[in-house]
Design a protein around this motif. Structure first.
Motif, PDB file in Angstrom:
ATOM      1  N   LYS A  10      -7.735 -13.256  -0.645  1.00  0.00           N
ATOM      2  CA  LYS A  10      -6.520 -13.399  -1.853  1.00  0.00           C
ATOM      3  C   LYS A  10      -5.613 -12.207  -2.132  1.00  0.00           C
ATOM      4  CE  LYS A  10      -8.483 -15.994  -5.942  1.00  0.00           C
ATOM      5  NZ  LYS A  10     -10.634 -15.775  -6.411  1.00  0.00           N
ATOM      6  N   ILE A  11      -4.232 -13.136  -2.329  1.00  0.00           N
ATOM      7  CA  ILE A  11      -3.445 -11.278  -2.113  1.00  0.00           C
ATOM      8  C   ILE A  11      -3.237 -10.783  -3.710  1.00  0.00           C
ATOM      9  CG2 ILE A  11      -1.198 -11.315  -1.835  1.00  0.00           C
ATOM     10  CD1 ILE A  11      -0.381 -13.255  -0.227  1.00  0.00           C
ATOM     11  N   GLN A  12      -3.421  -9.968  -3.385  1.00  0.00           N
ATOM     12  CA  GLN A  12      -3.792  -9.157  -4.986  1.00  0.00           C
ATOM     13  C   GLN A  12      -2.803  -8.775  -6.032  1.00  0.00           C
ATOM     14  OE1 GLN A  12      -6.590  -5.740  -3.255  1.00  0.00           O
ATOM     15  NE2 GLN A  12      -8.127  -7.606  -4.114  1.00  0.00           N
ATOM     16  N   ASN A  13      -1.761  -8.489  -5.353  1.00  0.00           N
ATOM     17  CA  ASN A  13      -1.097  -7.980  -6.551  1.00  0.00           C
ATOM     18  C   ASN A  13       0.351  -8.697  -5.796  1.00  0.00           C
ATOM     19  OD1 ASN A  13      -0.855  -6.552  -3.557  1.00  0.00           O
ATOM     20  ND2 ASN A  13      -0.203  -4.533  -4.222  1.00  0.00           N
ATOM     21  N   GLY A  14       0.441 -10.200  -6.059  1.00  0.00           N
ATOM     22  CA  GLY A  14       1.745 -10.444  -6.432  1.00  0.00           C
ATOM     23  C   GLY A  14       2.527 -10.059  -4.620  1.00  0.00           C
ATOM     24  N   ASN A  15       4.358 -11.227  -5.248  1.00  0.00           N
ATOM     25  CA  ASN A  15       4.635 -10.733  -4.461  1.00  0.00           C
ATOM     26  C   ASN A  15       6.156 -10.720  -4.530  1.00  0.00           C
ATOM     27  OD1 ASN A  15       5.645 -12.948  -5.432  1.00  0.00           O
ATOM     28  ND2 ASN A  15       6.386 -14.237  -3.410  1.00  0.00           N
ATOM     29  N   ASN A  16       5.627  -9.073  -5.433  1.00  0.00           N
ATOM     30  CA  ASN A  16       7.250  -8.180  -5.997  1.00  0.00           C
ATOM     31  C   ASN A  16       7.383  -7.305  -5.151  1.00  0.00           C
ATOM     32  OD1 ASN A  16       8.029 -10.630  -7.248  1.00  0.00           O
ATOM     33  ND2 ASN A  16       6.417  -9.770  -9.420  1.00  0.00           N
TER      34      ASN A  16
ATOM     35  N   LEU B 217       6.823  -4.888  -1.760  1.00  0.00           N
ATOM     36  CA  LEU B 217       7.111  -4.761  -0.406  1.00  0.00           C
ATOM     37  C   LEU B 217       5.797  -5.407   0.322  1.00  0.00           C
ATOM     38  CD1 LEU B 217       8.818  -5.211   2.730  1.00  0.00           C
ATOM     39  CD2 LEU B 217       8.525  -2.318   2.406  1.00  0.00           C
ATOM     40  N   LYS B 218       4.972  -5.010   0.424  1.00  0.00           N
ATOM     41  CA  LYS B 218       3.120  -4.886   0.793  1.00  0.00           C
ATOM     42  C   LYS B 218       2.188  -5.303  -0.220  1.00  0.00           C
ATOM     43  CE  LYS B 218       4.103  -1.735   4.175  1.00  0.00           C
ATOM     44  NZ  LYS B 218       3.017  -0.472   4.918  1.00  0.00           N
ATOM     45  N   ALA B 219       0.826  -6.261   0.134  1.00  0.00           N
ATOM     46  CA  ALA B 219       0.107  -6.359  -0.752  1.00  0.00           C
ATOM     47  C   ALA B 219      -1.526  -6.740  -0.252  1.00  0.00           C
ATOM     48  CB  ALA B 219       0.233  -7.956  -1.950  1.00  0.00           C
ATOM     49  N   ASN B 220      -1.946  -5.665  -0.863  1.00  0.00           N
ATOM     50  CA  ASN B 220      -3.291  -6.080  -0.026  1.00  0.00           C
ATOM     51  C   ASN B 220      -4.079  -7.585  -0.308  1.00  0.00           C
ATOM     52  OD1 ASN B 220      -3.690  -2.761   0.460  1.00  0.00           O
ATOM     53  ND2 ASN B 220      -3.991  -2.675  -2.067  1.00  0.00           N
ATOM     54  N   THR B 221      -4.836  -7.040   0.278  1.00  0.00           N
ATOM     55  CA  THR B 221      -5.658  -8.684   0.401  1.00  0.00           C
ATOM     56  C   THR B 221      -7.062  -8.650   0.425  1.00  0.00           C
ATOM     57  OG1 THR B 221      -6.600  -8.661   2.059  1.00  0.00           O
ATOM     58  CG2 THR B 221      -4.391  -9.766   1.712  1.00  0.00           C
ATOM     59  N   SER B 222      -8.216  -9.388  -0.481  1.00  0.00           N
ATOM     60  CA  SER B 222      -9.664  -9.534  -0.162  1.00  0.00           C
ATOM     61  C   SER B 222      -9.559 -10.223   0.251  1.00  0.00           C
ATOM     62  CB  SER B 222      -9.633  -9.479  -1.381  1.00  0.00           C
ATOM     63  OG  SER B 222      -9.214 -11.069  -2.194  1.00  0.00           O
ATOM     64  N   GLY B 223     -11.109 -10.107   0.977  1.00  0.00           N
ATOM     65  CA  GLY B 223     -11.909 -11.958   1.720  1.00  0.00           C
ATOM     66  C   GLY B 223     -11.465 -11.716   3.853  1.00  0.00           C
ATOM     67  N   PHE B 224     -10.583 -10.444   4.200  1.00  0.00           N
ATOM     68  CA  PHE B 224     -10.519 -10.113   4.976  1.00  0.00           C
ATOM     69  C   PHE B 224      -9.591  -8.883   5.196  1.00  0.00           C
ATOM     70  CE2 PHE B 224      -9.361 -11.105   8.655  1.00  0.00           C
ATOM     71  CZ  PHE B 224     -10.013 -11.846   9.349  1.00  0.00           C
ATOM     72  N   PRO B 225      -9.821  -8.145   6.260  1.00  0.00           N
ATOM     73  CA  PRO B 225      -9.138  -6.856   5.949  1.00  0.00           C
ATOM     74  C   PRO B 225      -7.658  -6.927   6.781  1.00  0.00           C
ATOM     75  CG  PRO B 225     -10.827  -6.993   8.856  1.00  0.00           C
ATOM     76  CD  PRO B 225     -11.054  -8.359   7.108  1.00  0.00           C
ATOM     77  N   LEU B 226      -6.941  -7.491   5.606  1.00  0.00           N
ATOM     78  CA  LEU B 226      -5.959  -7.738   6.035  1.00  0.00           C
ATOM     79  C   LEU B 226      -4.547  -7.888   4.680  1.00  0.00           C
ATOM     80  CD1 LEU B 226      -3.460 -10.430   8.129  1.00  0.00           C
ATOM     81  CD2 LEU B 226      -4.524 -11.161   5.941  1.00  0.00           C
ATOM     82  N   GLU B 227      -3.024  -6.678   5.569  1.00  0.00           N
ATOM     83  CA  GLU B 227      -2.320  -6.222   4.824  1.00  0.00           C
ATOM     84  C   GLU B 227      -1.373  -6.882   4.873  1.00  0.00           C
ATOM     85  OE1 GLU B 227       0.111  -1.815   4.716  1.00  0.00           O
ATOM     86  OE2 GLU B 227      -0.235  -2.547   5.766  1.00  0.00           O
TER      87      GLU B 227
END
Ligand code: ATP
Ligand code: MG
Length: 287
Positions: free
Chosen positions: A30-36, A38-48
């Motif tokens: 899940k992408i956490q802080n929307g796409n407004n 440049l970068k976003a954190n995710t939950s459920g996988f070590p992924l930026e």
């Protein structure tokens, strides 16, 4: 210290965004802080996630600013950066074609010799022309390529086509399909061992999601003397499950059926004596 997360570049907004985000969601990410941002954190996988214009994704991945990226194969070819294309993702399918005004008598690709061709894919077009030993005037244009023939700026266009509606509404006809494209996953060529291991985990999830989408769970009833024949038609992942019905002489058979030849197999099963066939979507398929 190296970041222990994988960095994935996806398109900020456009025809790839929804498919990319959906794919991640199905992979439990899940992408956490929307796409407004440049970068976003995710939950459920070590992924930026980094949100970019699709044009910029190949270079960011080649440079290692992002470890991986999702974009159209057409853009990967156009940018011709040093990246690995590791996986076809099956969405944002389109083709890149040559189109000319509807009233033009098109004899074949030799028509293009010496002509003015407008395109947002000058790199792919140049290779295509060279491959066929044709020389033409390439006019690189970003956006609204389809209007250039009517404006007298070009004799032909080389552009993305999906339904063909835009061509028709601009009085054009598709005359050559040069390549097929779909969203792909690209990766940096010098990833650390740690990041390669993370990438393998991500690929494993993507494969499980795609396998599930390409297969269905099937249950059916059949007389016992037909069970062997029916089981051979739907061998499933290892072999079908066969359970006795309370009705004497009948069994229930459970298996997995592929989407590709689905209706043909269903017809064959019915002919072989299967009854009460139920078909159920599979959410994940771990191979
Ligand atoms: P950006 O602002 O990120 O540069 P863009 O305008 O270059 O966006 P889009 O129109 O969003 O790009 O298309 C992105 C990709 O989606 C294309 O490169 C292609 O692979 C695919 N695509 C384009 N048009 C279609 C379509 N009509 N149907 C399906 N896929 C398409
Ligand atoms: Mg673009």
């Amino acid at each position: 210290m190296e970041d222990k997360r994988l960095t994935l570049a996806i398109q900020k907004s456009g025809r790839l965004s929804e498919g990319s985000i959906n794919l991640l969601k199905k992979c439990g990410i899940k992408i956490q802080n929307g796409n407004n941002h440049l970068k976003a954190n995710t939950s459920g996988f070590p992924l930026e996630i980094i949100f970019l214009r699709d044009d910029d994704i190949p270079q960011y991945v080649a440079d290692g600013v992002a470890d991986a990226g999702i974009l159209g194969y057409n853009e990967v070819l156009e940018k011709d950066c040093k990246v690995n294309t590791v996986y076809n993702l099956g969405f944002s399918r389109c083709r890149i074609s040559v189109a000319v005004p509807r009233n033009v008598d098109y004899p074949g690709r030799e028509f293009l010799a010496g002509k003015r061709i407008a395109t947002s894919y000058p790199g792919i077009l140049e290779k295509y022309l060279a491959q066929h030993k044709l020389s033409a005037e390439i006019h690189p244009i970003s956006g609204s390529v389809e209007v250039t023939p009517a404006l007298g700026l070009a004799d032909a266009i080389f552009e993305i086509v999906s339904s063909g509606g835009t061509l028709i509404s601009n009085g054009l006809k598709e005359v050559e399909i040069v390549m097929q494209s779909e969203a792909v996953l690209i990766t940096n060529q010098n990833m650390s061992e740690e990041k390669s291991a993370l990438l393998d985990k991500l690929l494993f999830r993507i494969q499980s999601v795609q396998a599930a989408e390409n297969n269905k769970y099937i249950l059916l009833n059949a007389p016992n003397d037909k069970i062997d024949l029916i089981a051979s038609m739907i061998p499933g992942m290892k072999s079908p499950t066969i359970l006795p019905l309370t009705m004497e002489g009948w069994s229930s058979l459970h298996s997995v059926i592929s989407e590709t030849d689905f209706w043909q197999v269903i017809d064959n099963l019915k002919e072989a004596g299967a009854q009460g066939i139920l078909v159920i979507p599979i959410e994940k398929m771990v191979l």
